[in-house]
Design an enzyme around this catalytic site. Structure first.
Site, mmCIF file in Angstrom:
data_model
loop_
_atom_site.group_PDB
_atom_site.id
_atom_site.type_symbol
_atom_site.label_atom_id
_atom_site.label_comp_id
_atom_site.label_asym_id
_atom_site.label_seq_id
_atom_site.Cartn_x
_atom_site.Cartn_y
_atom_site.Cartn_z
ATOM 1 N N ASP A 106 111.523 -78.632 -68.735
ATOM 2 C CA ASP A 106 112.505 -77.856 -68.872
ATOM 3 C C ASP A 106 113.476 -78.222 -69.697
ATOM 4 O O ASP A 106 113.659 -79.764 -69.812
ATOM 5 C CB ASP A 106 113.052 -77.380 -67.542
ATOM 6 N N ASP A 141 114.403 -78.439 -62.847
ATOM 7 C CA ASP A 141 115.585 -78.709 -61.970
ATOM 8 C C ASP A 141 115.763 -77.462 -61.110
ATOM 9 O O ASP A 141 116.620 -77.621 -60.273
ATOM 10 C CB ASP A 141 116.816 -78.885 -62.757
ATOM 11 N N ASP A 169 117.745 -76.993 -70.052
ATOM 12 C CA ASP A 169 118.853 -76.790 -69.441
ATOM 13 C C ASP A 169 118.609 -77.470 -67.798
ATOM 14 O O ASP A 169 117.928 -76.943 -67.185
ATOM 15 C CB ASP A 169 119.584 -75.651 -69.463
#
Length: 232
Positions: A14, A177, A16
């Site tokens: 991922d 995240d 961001d």
């Protein structure tokens, strides 16, 4: 990841909240957009809770602070255009790499892993950001939120990467995240590792079902290496 399983051959990372802290960029662009509409600035913390489900969802959430559903719909098109203009003007200027990102990516590359970046960020933002931060060369494939008919938490982007790499999902690990990353990976049949420092819509990362929490991408690379040494 579990003992006895096949070796990991591919990694989907991922963007961001996993490789880059981009909320400072969002903060600047969103508040410039809000100023265009005569609205007061909002805090870094409030924006952080809205990040991770794509730009349109982000801007809808920002507008919903001040407007009801009809008011949001009335303004969403102009607000998106203003936000995109402001974001492109500062893309990457205020964001920063998390600790261990480059070392982790270097380690994964040296292990010969196939590497992809899958983000819900529009590709027009993601691609130049990866270039600006020196990350683009690590990834064979990059998919933004609009590149495929469905985005995370749908498994489609992860399954597409598995197809691109000609790897079964059981030989691929997703690193992210948020619950979006974990849900997409679970549905695709991939392993999933989560980092504790990202956004996750304001929810604790420990509440996400994953195959492990890693403090950095470097720790993720170490875990993958250990798994591969014991894999069948």
């Amino acid at each position: 990841m579990k003992a006895g399983h096949a070796a990991i051959r591919g990694v989907i990372v991922d963007l961001d909240g996993t490789m880059l802290d981009t909320v400072p960029d969002f903060h600047v662009a969103i508040n410039r957009m809000r100023a265009d509409f005569g609205l007061d600035a909002i805090s870094h913390e409030r924006i952080e809770q809205l990040v991770g489900k794509g730009s349109e969802n982000l801007i809808r959430g920002v507008l919903a602070i001040d407007f009801d559903g009809a008011g949001v719909e009335q303004r969403i098109s102009d607000a998106m255009a203003a936000y995109q203009r402001h974001y492109l003007a500062i893309n990457g200027d205020h964001s920063a790499l998390y600790d261990g990102v480059l070392a982790g990516l270097d380690a994964m590359k040296s292990m010969g892993l196939r590497m992809a970046c899958v983000t819900n960020k529009p590709i027009a933002f993601a691609a130049p950001l990866l270039e600006k931060k020196g990350l683009a060369s690590y990834f064979e494939v990059v998919y933004g939120g609009e590149c495929l008919p469905r985005k995370k938490p749908d498994p489609m982007p992860l399954l597409q990467v598995c197809a691109d790499f000609a790897l079964p999902p059981g030989q691929v690990v997703a690193i992210g995240d948020s619950s979006n990353d974990a849900e997409a990976a679970r549905a695709a049949g991939c392993f999933v590792l989560t980092v504790p420092y990202g956004y996750n819509h304001g929810q604790p990362v420990h509440e996400i079902e994953s195959d492990g929490i890693v403090e950095s991408l470097l720790q993720a690379a170490t875990l993958i290496s250990s798994h591969n040494h014991t894999a069948n």
